[in-house]
Design a protein around this motif. Sequence first.
Motif, PDB file in Angstrom:
ATOM      1  N   LEU A   1      63.257  47.534  45.307  1.00  0.00           N
ATOM      2  CA  LEU A   1      64.013  48.640  45.512  1.00  0.00           C
ATOM      3  C   LEU A   1      64.545  48.077  44.233  1.00  0.00           C
ATOM      4  N   PHE A   2      66.094  46.624  45.054  1.00  0.00           N
ATOM      5  CA  PHE A   2      66.753  46.067  44.389  1.00  0.00           C
ATOM      6  C   PHE A   2      66.141  45.003  42.870  1.00  0.00           C
ATOM      7  N   ASN A   3      64.804  44.471  43.179  1.00  0.00           N
ATOM      8  CA  ASN A   3      65.117  43.557  42.100  1.00  0.00           C
ATOM      9  C   ASN A   3      64.937  44.313  40.754  1.00  0.00           C
ATOM     10  N   PRO A   4      64.940  45.729  40.378  1.00  0.00           N
ATOM     11  CA  PRO A   4      65.027  45.682  38.879  1.00  0.00           C
ATOM     12  C   PRO A   4      66.694  45.423  38.444  1.00  0.00           C
ATOM     13  N   PHE A   5      67.360  45.531  39.332  1.00  0.00           N
ATOM     14  CA  PHE A   5      68.889  44.696  38.874  1.00  0.00           C
ATOM     15  C   PHE A   5      69.408  43.898  38.435  1.00  0.00           C
ATOM     16  N   GLY A   6      68.522  42.400  38.912  1.00  0.00           N
ATOM     17  CA  GLY A   6      68.761  41.318  38.666  1.00  0.00           C
ATOM     18  C   GLY A   6      67.358  40.103  39.961  1.00  0.00           C
ATOM     19  N   PRO A   7      67.802  39.123  39.632  1.00  0.00           N
ATOM     20  CA  PRO A   7      67.065  38.179  40.732  1.00  0.00           C
ATOM     21  C   PRO A   7      67.982  38.499  42.123  1.00  0.00           C
ATOM     22  N   VAL A   8      67.143  38.131  42.838  1.00  0.00           N
ATOM     23  CA  VAL A   8      67.597  38.007  44.407  1.00  0.00           C
ATOM     24  C   VAL A   8      67.463  36.814  44.977  1.00  0.00           C
ATOM     25  N   SER A   9      68.213  36.652  45.275  1.00  0.00           N
ATOM     26  CA  SER A   9      68.216  34.949  46.295  1.00  0.00           C
ATOM     27  C   SER A   9      67.808  35.779  48.091  1.00  0.00           C
ATOM     28  N   ARG A  10      67.694  36.689  48.292  1.00  0.00           N
ATOM     29  CA  ARG A  10      67.435  36.863  50.147  1.00  0.00           C
ATOM     30  C   ARG A  10      67.658  38.256  50.328  1.00  0.00           C
ATOM     31  N   VAL A  11      67.062  38.904  51.183  1.00  0.00           N
ATOM     32  CA  VAL A  11      66.960  40.060  51.832  1.00  0.00           C
ATOM     33  C   VAL A  11      67.153  40.013  53.265  1.00  0.00           C
ATOM     34  N   TYR A  12      67.943  40.544  54.067  1.00  0.00           N
ATOM     35  CA  TYR A  12      67.599  40.630  55.489  1.00  0.00           C
ATOM     36  C   TYR A  12      67.829  42.265  56.038  1.00  0.00           C
ATOM     37  N   VAL A  13      67.341  42.774  56.542  1.00  0.00           N
ATOM     38  CA  VAL A  13      66.741  43.981  57.536  1.00  0.00           C
ATOM     39  C   VAL A  13      67.665  43.551  58.870  1.00  0.00           C
ATOM     40  N   ALA A  14      68.287  43.627  59.334  1.00  0.00           N
ATOM     41  CA  ALA A  14      68.519  44.073  60.688  1.00  0.00           C
ATOM     42  C   ALA A  14      67.523  44.412  62.037  1.00  0.00           C
ATOM     43  N   MET A  15      67.106  43.895  62.824  1.00  0.00           N
ATOM     44  CA  MET A  15      65.878  44.404  63.202  1.00  0.00           C
ATOM     45  C   MET A  15      66.529  44.275  65.279  1.00  0.00           C
TER      46      MET A  15
ATOM     47  N   PHE B   1      72.075  38.994  45.880  1.00  0.00           N
ATOM     48  CA  PHE B   1      72.173  38.451  44.130  1.00  0.00           C
ATOM     49  C   PHE B   1      72.135  36.922  43.637  1.00  0.00           C
ATOM     50  N   VAL B   2      71.539  36.770  42.229  1.00  0.00           N
ATOM     51  CA  VAL B   2      71.969  35.473  41.502  1.00  0.00           C
ATOM     52  C   VAL B   2      73.349  35.901  41.385  1.00  0.00           C
ATOM     53  N   SER B   3      73.367  36.787  40.325  1.00  0.00           N
ATOM     54  CA  SER B   3      74.892  37.285  39.520  1.00  0.00           C
ATOM     55  C   SER B   3      75.437  38.033  40.617  1.00  0.00           C
ATOM     56  N   ARG B   4      76.727  38.323  40.807  1.00  0.00           N
ATOM     57  CA  ARG B   4      77.586  39.461  41.255  1.00  0.00           C
ATOM     58  C   ARG B   4      77.247  40.770  40.197  1.00  0.00           C
ATOM     59  N   GLU B   5      77.122  40.575  38.786  1.00  0.00           N
ATOM     60  CA  GLU B   5      77.125  41.251  38.154  1.00  0.00           C
ATOM     61  C   GLU B   5      76.059  42.710  38.136  1.00  0.00           C
ATOM     62  N   ASP B   6      74.955  41.532  38.721  1.00  0.00           N
ATOM     63  CA  ASP B   6      73.966  42.120  39.203  1.00  0.00           C
ATOM     64  C   ASP B   6      74.229  42.934  40.325  1.00  0.00           C
ATOM     65  N   GLY B   7      74.941  43.059  41.204  1.00  0.00           N
ATOM     66  CA  GLY B   7      75.076  43.010  42.543  1.00  0.00           C
ATOM     67  C   GLY B   7      76.222  44.009  42.242  1.00  0.00           C
TER      68      GLY B   7
ATOM     69  N   GLU C   1      77.917  34.715  50.806  1.00  0.00           N
ATOM     70  CA  GLU C   1      78.638  36.099  50.670  1.00  0.00           C
ATOM     71  C   GLU C   1      79.154  36.607  49.612  1.00  0.00           C
ATOM     72  N   GLU C   2      79.756  36.233  48.598  1.00  0.00           N
ATOM     73  CA  GLU C   2      80.163  36.411  47.403  1.00  0.00           C
ATOM     74  C   GLU C   2      79.686  37.536  46.702  1.00  0.00           C
ATOM     75  N   ASN C   3      78.544  37.030  47.224  1.00  0.00           N
ATOM     76  CA  ASN C   3      76.906  38.476  46.195  1.00  0.00           C
ATOM     77  C   ASN C   3      76.404  38.776  46.554  1.00  0.00           C
ATOM     78  N   SER C   4      76.875  38.755  48.408  1.00  0.00           N
ATOM     79  CA  SER C   4      76.092  40.189  49.116  1.00  0.00           C
ATOM     80  C   SER C   4      76.363  41.699  49.060  1.00  0.00           C
ATOM     81  N   VAL C   5      75.544  42.549  49.212  1.00  0.00           N
ATOM     82  CA  VAL C   5      75.632  44.120  49.327  1.00  0.00           C
ATOM     83  C   VAL C   5      74.688  44.048  50.286  1.00  0.00           C
ATOM     84  N   ARG C   6      75.723  44.914  51.440  1.00  0.00           N
ATOM     85  CA  ARG C   6      75.514  45.476  52.721  1.00  0.00           C
ATOM     86  C   ARG C   6      75.404  46.719  52.554  1.00  0.00           C
TER      87      ARG C   6
END
Length: 90
Positions: A27-41, A56-62, A6-11
């Motif tokens: 869309l988000f991969n260019p900013f850094g390693p993404v560990s999880r993506v979730y779209v509410a369906m 994101f793996v890194s908060r700075e990337d987020g 949750e500390e590196n999670s972007v809504r």
Amino acid sequence: MRRRNEENSVRVTNLSEDTREEDLRELFNPFGPVSRVYVAMDQKTGVSRGFGFVNFVSREDGERAIRKLNGYGYDNLILRLEWATPRKTN
């Protein structure tokens, strides 16, 4: 399914109903390693409910993604990004 860090999670809000997890990952991969993506369906219709989360793996990337993509036009809508608020535990 892995719990989100949750500390590196972007809504991400204001997603079109056509948005899929693969779209956000691309869309988000260019900013850094993404560990999880979730779209509410929507369970009944199978379309996006208009929001999702990108971890994101890194908060700075987020932070960089929020700076660059908040207000970005995507699929005819304007994206809104912010840090996700932690879930409440019972």
